[in-house]
Design a protein around this motif. Structure first.
Motif, PDB file in Angstrom:
ATOM      1  N   LEU A   1     -38.570 -18.309  73.816  1.00 31.17           N
ATOM      2  CA  LEU A   1     -37.499 -17.438  74.288  1.00 31.17           C
ATOM      3  C   LEU A   1     -36.139 -18.083  74.049  1.00 31.17           C
ATOM      4  CD1 LEU A   1     -38.591 -16.122  77.819  1.00 31.17           C
ATOM      5  CD2 LEU A   1     -38.646 -14.870  75.668  1.00 31.17           C
ATOM      6  N   PHE A   2     -35.166 -17.261  73.640  1.00 32.34           N
ATOM      7  CA  PHE A   2     -33.773 -17.680  73.669  1.00 32.34           C
ATOM      8  C   PHE A   2     -33.258 -17.373  75.069  1.00 32.34           C
ATOM      9  CE2 PHE A   2     -29.274 -16.389  73.365  1.00 32.34           C
ATOM     10  CZ  PHE A   2     -28.731 -17.586  72.924  1.00 32.34           C
ATOM     11  N   VAL A   3     -32.717 -18.365  75.762  1.00 31.83           N
ATOM     12  CA  VAL A   3     -32.335 -18.203  77.158  1.00 31.83           C
ATOM     13  C   VAL A   3     -30.829 -18.398  77.324  1.00 31.83           C
ATOM     14  CG1 VAL A   3     -32.667 -19.046  79.505  1.00 31.83           C
ATOM     15  CG2 VAL A   3     -34.599 -18.996  77.919  1.00 31.83           C
ATOM     16  N   THR A   4     -30.203 -17.496  78.061  1.00 32.70           N
ATOM     17  CA  THR A   4     -28.771 -17.582  78.323  1.00 32.70           C
ATOM     18  C   THR A   4     -28.491 -17.046  79.719  1.00 32.70           C
ATOM     19  OG1 THR A   4     -26.557 -16.971  77.493  1.00 32.70           O
ATOM     20  CG2 THR A   4     -28.293 -15.303  77.335  1.00 32.70           C
ATOM     21  N   PRO A   5     -27.486 -17.564  80.420  1.00 29.75           N
ATOM     22  CA  PRO A   5     -27.178 -17.031  81.751  1.00 29.75           C
ATOM     23  C   PRO A   5     -26.460 -15.688  81.671  1.00 29.75           C
ATOM     24  CG  PRO A   5     -25.616 -18.758  81.182  1.00 29.75           C
ATOM     25  CD  PRO A   5     -26.649 -18.735  80.083  1.00 29.75           C
ATOM     26  N   SER A   6     -26.729 -14.827  82.632  1.00 27.61           N
ATOM     27  CA  SER A   6     -25.950 -13.602  82.764  1.00 27.61           C
ATOM     28  C   SER A   6     -24.506 -13.969  83.082  1.00 27.61           C
ATOM     29  CB  SER A   6     -26.525 -12.723  83.878  1.00 27.61           C
ATOM     30  OG  SER A   6     -25.690 -11.612  84.122  1.00 27.61           O
ATOM     31  N   ILE A   7     -23.555 -13.243  82.516  1.00 20.38           N
ATOM     32  CA  ILE A   7     -22.146 -13.547  82.756  1.00 20.38           C
ATOM     33  C   ILE A   7     -21.602 -12.785  83.957  1.00 20.38           C
ATOM     34  CG2 ILE A   7     -21.689 -14.237  80.377  1.00 20.38           C
ATOM     35  CD1 ILE A   7     -20.466 -11.485  79.906  1.00 20.38           C
ATOM     36  N   GLN A   8     -22.466 -12.005  84.615  1.00 21.78           N
ATOM     37  CA  GLN A   8     -22.096 -11.388  85.878  1.00 21.78           C
ATOM     38  C   GLN A   8     -23.262 -11.503  86.847  1.00 21.78           C
ATOM     39  OE1 GLN A   8     -19.845  -7.977  86.491  1.00 21.78           O
ATOM     40  NE2 GLN A   8     -18.673  -8.091  84.598  1.00 21.78           N
ATOM     41  N   MET A   9     -22.977 -11.268  88.130  1.00 28.61           N
ATOM     42  CA  MET A   9     -24.004 -11.414  89.146  1.00 28.61           C
ATOM     43  C   MET A   9     -24.477 -10.089  89.715  1.00 28.61           C
ATOM     44  SD  MET A   9     -24.851 -14.579  89.435  1.00 28.61           S
ATOM     45  CE  MET A   9     -25.610 -14.749  91.046  1.00 28.61           C
ATOM     46  N   THR A  10     -23.922  -8.957  89.258  1.00 26.14           N
ATOM     47  CA  THR A  10     -24.416  -7.651  89.695  1.00 26.14           C
ATOM     48  C   THR A  10     -24.873  -6.797  88.536  1.00 26.14           C
ATOM     49  OG1 THR A  10     -22.162  -6.791  89.717  1.00 26.14           O
ATOM     50  CG2 THR A  10     -23.062  -7.576  91.810  1.00 26.14           C
ATOM     51  N   GLU A  11     -24.856  -7.347  87.344  1.00 26.24           N
ATOM     52  CA  GLU A  11     -25.400  -6.680  86.157  1.00 26.24           C
ATOM     53  C   GLU A  11     -26.119  -7.727  85.310  1.00 26.24           C
ATOM     54  OE1 GLU A  11     -25.449  -3.578  85.325  1.00 26.24           O
ATOM     55  OE2 GLU A  11     -23.950  -2.665  86.632  1.00 26.24           O
ATOM     56  N   TYR A  12     -27.160  -7.293  84.607  1.00 27.36           N
ATOM     57  CA  TYR A  12     -27.788  -8.159  83.618  1.00 27.36           C
ATOM     58  C   TYR A  12     -26.915  -8.082  82.371  1.00 27.36           C
ATOM     59  CZ  TYR A  12     -31.811  -7.800  86.747  1.00 27.36           C
ATOM     60  OH  TYR A  12     -32.645  -7.842  87.840  1.00 27.36           O
ATOM     61  N   MET A  13     -25.965  -8.974  82.271  1.00 27.81           N
ATOM     62  CA  MET A  13     -24.913  -8.842  81.264  1.00 27.81           C
ATOM     63  C   MET A  13     -24.807 -10.107  80.416  1.00 27.81           C
ATOM     64  SD  MET A  13     -21.015  -7.579  81.919  1.00 27.81           S
ATOM     65  CE  MET A  13     -21.531  -5.889  82.298  1.00 27.81           C
ATOM     66  N   VAL A  14     -24.714  -9.899  79.090  1.00 29.16           N
ATOM     67  CA  VAL A  14     -24.633 -11.003  78.142  1.00 29.16           C
ATOM     68  C   VAL A  14     -23.371 -10.862  77.297  1.00 29.16           C
ATOM     69  CG1 VAL A  14     -27.123 -11.385  78.008  1.00 29.16           C
ATOM     70  CG2 VAL A  14     -26.046  -9.725  76.465  1.00 29.16           C
ATOM     71  N   PRO A  15     -22.869 -11.976  76.746  1.00 34.57           N
ATOM     72  CA  PRO A  15     -21.710 -11.901  75.855  1.00 34.57           C
ATOM     73  C   PRO A  15     -22.134 -11.574  74.430  1.00 34.57           C
ATOM     74  CG  PRO A  15     -22.304 -14.188  76.208  1.00 34.57           C
ATOM     75  CD  PRO A  15     -23.258 -13.368  77.030  1.00 34.57           C
ATOM     76  N   VAL A  16     -21.557 -10.530  73.853  1.00 35.53           N
ATOM     77  CA  VAL A  16     -21.812 -10.174  72.454  1.00 35.53           C
ATOM     78  C   VAL A  16     -20.614 -10.623  71.628  1.00 35.53           C
ATOM     79  CG1 VAL A  16     -22.085  -8.278  70.811  1.00 35.53           C
ATOM     80  CG2 VAL A  16     -23.398  -8.284  72.937  1.00 35.53           C
ATOM     81  N   LEU A  17     -20.864 -11.539  70.701  1.00 33.54           N
ATOM     82  CA  LEU A  17     -19.792 -12.114  69.890  1.00 33.54           C
ATOM     83  C   LEU A  17     -19.568 -11.343  68.602  1.00 33.54           C
ATOM     84  CD1 LEU A  17     -20.788 -15.882  70.287  1.00 33.54           C
ATOM     85  CD2 LEU A  17     -19.481 -14.420  71.848  1.00 33.54           C
ATOM     86  N   SER A  18     -20.593 -10.585  68.176  1.00 35.92           N
ATOM     87  CA  SER A  18     -20.501  -9.862  66.909  1.00 35.92           C
ATOM     88  C   SER A  18     -21.569  -8.781  66.866  1.00 35.92           C
ATOM     89  CB  SER A  18     -20.696 -10.833  65.734  1.00 35.92           C
ATOM     90  OG  SER A  18     -20.944 -10.135  64.516  1.00 35.92           O
ATOM     91  N   ILE A  19     -21.231  -7.647  66.271  1.00 34.20           N
ATOM     92  CA  ILE A  19     -22.233  -6.643  65.887  1.00 34.20           C
ATOM     93  C   ILE A  19     -21.935  -6.234  64.454  1.00 34.20           C
ATOM     94  CG2 ILE A  19     -23.195  -4.346  66.240  1.00 34.20           C
ATOM     95  CD1 ILE A  19     -22.708  -4.531  69.142  1.00 34.20           C
ATOM     96  N   LYS A  20     -22.897  -6.497  63.587  1.00 37.49           N
ATOM     97  CA  LYS A  20     -22.757  -6.089  62.195  1.00 37.49           C
ATOM     98  C   LYS A  20     -23.713  -4.955  61.879  1.00 37.49           C
ATOM     99  CE  LYS A  20     -21.305 -10.601  60.379  1.00 37.49           C
ATOM    100  NZ  LYS A  20     -21.636 -11.697  59.428  1.00 37.49           N
ATOM    101  N   TYR A  21     -23.226  -4.008  61.104  1.00 37.84           N
ATOM    102  CA  TYR A  21     -24.108  -2.998  60.519  1.00 37.84           C
ATOM    103  C   TYR A  21     -24.257  -3.376  59.054  1.00 37.84           C
ATOM    104  CZ  TYR A  21     -26.094   1.311  58.781  1.00 37.84           C
ATOM    105  OH  TYR A  21     -26.919   2.224  58.172  1.00 37.84           O
ATOM    106  N   GLY A  22     -25.406  -3.943  58.714  1.00 37.95           N
ATOM    107  CA  GLY A  22     -25.534  -4.554  57.396  1.00 37.95           C
ATOM    108  C   GLY A  22     -24.578  -5.729  57.315  1.00 37.95           C
ATOM    109  N   GLU A  23     -23.649  -5.684  56.398  1.00 39.02           N
ATOM    110  CA  GLU A  23     -22.648  -6.745  56.249  1.00 39.02           C
ATOM    111  C   GLU A  23     -21.321  -6.375  56.900  1.00 39.02           C
ATOM    112  OE1 GLU A  23     -23.254  -9.718  54.936  1.00 39.02           O
ATOM    113  OE2 GLU A  23     -25.337  -9.107  54.676  1.00 39.02           O
ATOM    114  N   ASP A  24     -21.216  -5.177  57.428  1.00 40.33           N
ATOM    115  CA  ASP A  24     -19.948  -4.704  57.982  1.00 40.33           C
ATOM    116  C   ASP A  24     -19.825  -5.051  59.469  1.00 40.33           C
ATOM    117  OD1 ASP A  24     -18.586  -2.997  55.783  1.00 40.33           O
ATOM    118  OD2 ASP A  24     -20.668  -2.290  55.769  1.00 40.33           O
ATOM    119  N   GLU A  25     -18.787  -5.792  59.814  1.00 39.55           N
ATOM    120  CA  GLU A  25     -18.548  -6.163  61.208  1.00 39.55           C
ATOM    121  C   GLU A  25     -17.935  -4.981  61.962  1.00 39.55           C
ATOM    122  OE1 GLU A  25     -18.722  -7.544  64.522  1.00 39.55           O
ATOM    123  OE2 GLU A  25     -19.096  -9.210  63.106  1.00 39.55           O
ATOM    124  N   LEU A  26     -18.539  -4.632  63.092  1.00 40.98           N
ATOM    125  CA  LEU A  26     -18.046  -3.528  63.908  1.00 40.98           C
ATOM    126  C   LEU A  26     -17.106  -3.989  65.019  1.00 40.98           C
ATOM    127  CD1 LEU A  26     -21.330  -1.404  64.275  1.00 40.98           C
ATOM    128  CD2 LEU A  26     -19.554  -1.259  62.513  1.00 40.98           C
TER     129      LEU A  26
END
Length: 392
Positions: free
Chosen positions: A179-204
């Motif tokens: 498993l890749f494990v990371t802490p939630s960044i909030q305490m009332t939501e299961y929330m993670v930091p998203v640094l990038s979303i690419k569609y194919g090679e295109d950064e959104l």
């Protein structure tokens, strides 16, 4: 709104065990109507252990304008092999077709700000606690009314043919590698930091400044990938609109590439075969949605499109004392879903650092029970004495 029955009859359609913060409707309420007679009902009059809590009537309205009304009750609630005498919301009125043929909502979310005052052991009396919190309360000992789950953790995975809830941790046999494990960044939501979303090679996600991120909620109650569609401030461009231009048509996309979501430094693929609906409510259409406009920081919802490729673990055992740990592992294609049990189970203000995603010495817990999940994440629970089975 359909009135299911008079309060005095104590005949309850729903058992609502903690409400999820996000609720994206799968049904078109203009064409599909709620048919309460088709939903199994929990009957308090047939349970010797049921108690109605006077003065606890409630009314709730979701973001999609779904309205629920009811009152609070107390009884034994059983999830898999574990059960606890606990409070829950009993729904007497409902107007949403999303509830057709089911008996309520089973939430595994985190306590609201209002109910988190007295944690870590248990929320305040203002709102019934999430079932998992009562089911793992160390102050309650095993007896005729309680059989406690040893660890406050669970995992969830979905496939085209079914889904599974793992209680107490995760099953190593269900993942490939670790498993890749990371802490939630909030305490009332299961929330993670998203640094990038690419569609194919295109950064959104084109950020206005370096070292930025968008908060994303891991939400099994959402079907699709839900992208923000606002620019200015944090983002230079509108992510959803940019993606829509790249595919041309939601129902017949000219491009069939994968999404690549960078969560806290690790990249996770969501292939075309997952984000384009082959079956179910999004059949023949892209299961990628636009987040409704809202003030404040943009948010992403990572729904079923993530759970269909990965096992996602939620470890809340240190809630109130330390970080909530979230684990994501690639599904083992040879793993067989649970086939014996007949039950199921399912996010707030304090921020944690994005760096240092692996807690030193942290070992993800292993599950002690597995449960099958049906349809669009429905599962059987049992309530009362003797037990009454309902689908939530």
């Amino acid at each position: 709104m359909a009135s299911l029955q008079r309060m005095g009859q104590l005949e309850v359609l729903r058992c609502l065990i903690v409400l999820g913060l996000w609720h994206l409707s799968l049904a078109d309420v203009d064409t599909v109507k709620f048919e309460p007679q088709n939903s199994p009902r929990f009957s308090p009059s047939q349970s010797s252990s049921f108690r109605c809590v006077l003065g606890t009537e409630f009314g709730i309205t979701y973001a999609d304008n779904t309205k629920l009304k009811g009152f609070e009750g107390v009884d034994v609630v059983q999830l898999g092999a574990y059960y606890v005498y606990t409070r829950f919301h009993a729904i007497t009125q409902c107007d949403s077709a999303d509830f057709n043929n089911i008996s309520g909502i089973l939430g595994l979310g985190l306590p609201t700000i209002q109910s988190a005052v007295n944690l870590p052991s248990i929320p305040s009396k203002a709102v019934p606690p999430p079932l998992l919190f009562d089911l793992t309360d160390s102050r309650i000992k095993d007896n005729d009314m309680n059989r406690m789950l040893p660890r406050r953790a669970f995992s969830f995975l979905s496939t085209p043919h079914g889904a599974e809830l793992q209680l107490g941790g995760y099953d190593p046999a269900s993942v490939v590698g670790e498993l890749f494990v990371t802490p939630s960044i909030q305490m009332t939501e299961y929330m993670v930091p998203v640094l990038s979303i690419k569609y194919g090679e295109d950064e959104l996600l084109l950020f206005s400044e370096e070292d930025e991120m968008v908060q994303a909620v891991l939400d099994s109650g959402t079907s699709c990938l839900v992208l923000p569609d606002a620019s200015g401030g944090l983002l230079q461009e509108k992510p959803y609109s940019k993606w829509l231009k790249l595919i041309g048509n939601r129902h017949a996309p000219t491009s069939k590439k994968s999404f690549y979501v960078n969560i806290a430094g690790r990249e996770f693929e969501i292939p075309y075969s997952t984000w384009f609906g082959q079956t179910g409510p999004h059949s023949g259409s892209a299961c990628v949605q636009r987040m409704p406009p809202a003030k404040g920081t943009p948010v992403i919802l990572l729904g079923d499109v993530l759970f269909r490729n990965y096992v996602v673990m939620f470890d809340i055992s240190n809630y109130g004392k330390g970080p909530i740990m979230l684990g994501i592992g690639k599904q083992n294609p040879d793993y067989q879903l649970a086939s014996k049990s007949e039950t199921i189970t399912k996010l707030a203000v304090s921020r944690l650092a994005v760096t240092g995603v692996h807690a030193d010495g942290y070992v993800p817990p292993q599950a002690s029970d597995t449960l099958p999940v049906y349809g669009h994440y429905y599962v059987d629970i049992e309530i009362g004495s003797p037990r009454q089975k309902v689908k939530v």
